[in-house]
Design an enzyme around this catalytic site. Sequence first.
Site, PDB file in Angstrom:
ATOM      1  N   LYS A 129       0.882  -1.316  -0.065  1.00  0.00           N
ATOM      2  CA  LYS A 129       0.073   0.082   0.083  1.00  0.00           C
ATOM      3  C   LYS A 129       0.788   1.236   0.089  1.00  0.00           C
ATOM      4  O   LYS A 129       0.637   2.141  -0.690  1.00  0.00           O
ATOM      5  CB  LYS A 129      -1.005  -0.090   1.206  1.00  0.00           C
ATOM      6  CG  LYS A 129      -2.021  -1.024   1.128  1.00  0.00           C
ATOM      7  CD  LYS A 129      -2.785  -1.292   2.367  1.00  0.00           C
ATOM      8  CE  LYS A 129      -3.903  -2.333   2.183  1.00  0.00           C
ATOM      9  NZ  LYS A 129      -4.571  -2.754   3.345  1.00  0.00           N
ATOM     10  N   GLN A 155      -4.755  -1.456   9.554  1.00  0.00           N
ATOM     11  CA  GLN A 155      -4.535  -2.617   9.184  1.00  0.00           C
ATOM     12  C   GLN A 155      -5.458  -3.853   9.919  1.00  0.00           C
ATOM     13  O   GLN A 155      -5.043  -3.687  11.125  1.00  0.00           O
ATOM     14  CB  GLN A 155      -3.190  -2.860   8.835  1.00  0.00           C
ATOM     15  CG  GLN A 155      -3.039  -4.218   8.050  1.00  0.00           C
ATOM     16  CD  GLN A 155      -3.406  -4.200   6.498  1.00  0.00           C
ATOM     17  OE1 GLN A 155      -3.227  -3.223   5.853  1.00  0.00           O
ATOM     18  NE2 GLN A 155      -4.235  -5.361   6.132  1.00  0.00           N
ATOM     19  N   ASP A 169     -11.077   3.163   4.341  1.00  0.00           N
ATOM     20  CA  ASP A 169     -11.521   1.826   4.269  1.00  0.00           C
ATOM     21  C   ASP A 169     -13.129   1.900   4.195  1.00  0.00           C
ATOM     22  O   ASP A 169     -13.595   0.728   4.227  1.00  0.00           O
ATOM     23  CB  ASP A 169     -11.029   1.053   5.531  1.00  0.00           C
ATOM     24  CG  ASP A 169     -10.151  -0.104   5.280  1.00  0.00           C
ATOM     25  OD1 ASP A 169     -10.135  -0.512   4.254  1.00  0.00           O
ATOM     26  OD2 ASP A 169      -9.625  -0.710   6.273  1.00  0.00           O
TER      27      ASP A 169
END
Length: 299
Positions: A55, A99, A122
């Site tokens: 990422k 994460q 997200d």
Amino acid sequence: MNGAAIIDGKARASDLRGRIGNWVGELRATHGLVPGLAVVLVGDDSASAVYVRNKRKATEAAGMYGRVIELPADVDQAEVVATVEALNRDREIHGVLVQLPLPDHIDSTMVIDGVSPQKDVDGLHPVNVGQLAAGRQALVPCTPLGCLHLLKGHLGDLAGRESVIVGRSMLVGKPLAQLLLRENATVTVAHSRSRDLPALCRRGEMLVVAVGRAEMVRGDWVRSGATVIDVGINRVIREGKPRLVGDVHFGEASAVASAITPVPGGVGPMTIACLLANTLTAACRQFGVTPPEIFAKNS
Ligand code: NDP
């Protein structure tokens, strides 16, 4: 016979990342603004570390600012929440991603709820979940966003099409159902308690599978001519070697479907590209600049 066309997620993601890179360049040139993404990684899970590294690389390759905050596995809840709160206030950062999964002693819900909805790239904060369900402007989880654009890129208009999603997680199945409804598709969401899953799956002109079970969906579960999106990423040993396989039996399904995503090289690369898209969108909104039309019609 392998009759299905392969939906090349890698190529589509690369195209999208290129366009995002161009917009980031324009934003810098015309407004002096640089979108920033922070990823919080807790503990030393090796798969998570690889995802986070990828990422960050993709963020920087698109001309954005990337930051990784690593916290030890035994960090306490308060420190994780405080880290997120500091990123919410940080003017160099426009997207914050924690994460997952987090270690068991950390309350993931509390951490996710602590991310500012404006920076929630997200799309898991309840404000964004609710906005999406209400059909309003929202930051949408990256994986279903990627699935939607693979489907639109391949099929064009999705209105009225029969779609079956297997899996109802907050990360994939549920938001994808909302996105497909927004496109006027007819949506069935199946899960572990659904009866006669093969028959349900056979209804789908579009079949999206996100369950986390290696090759669960067999060829005779797939409607002839269907478009199949395989979200699953499962690590298995085949002929003594480690391999990645999806939730769909690729060989069998591709003999029946008209198009299918491979694993790897399908949904995975689109997920990262959509994370960059969300970061750019979030940054533009925070800068007070109209975000670019990131997804060209039917792509
Ligand atoms: P979750 O474990 O959160 O959800 C799995 C879903 O599948 C649940 O709704 C569950 O039903 C359902 N399910 C499990 N077993 C069955 C079964 N036997 N029959 C029918 N339904 C079943 O997983 P995620 O949604 O997070 O991920 C799914 C897969 O996608 C995983 O392989 C993951 O690695 C992959 N993934 C890939 C990404 C990418 O970028 N390509 C990104 C995110 C995930 P119930 O709700 O009833 O328990």
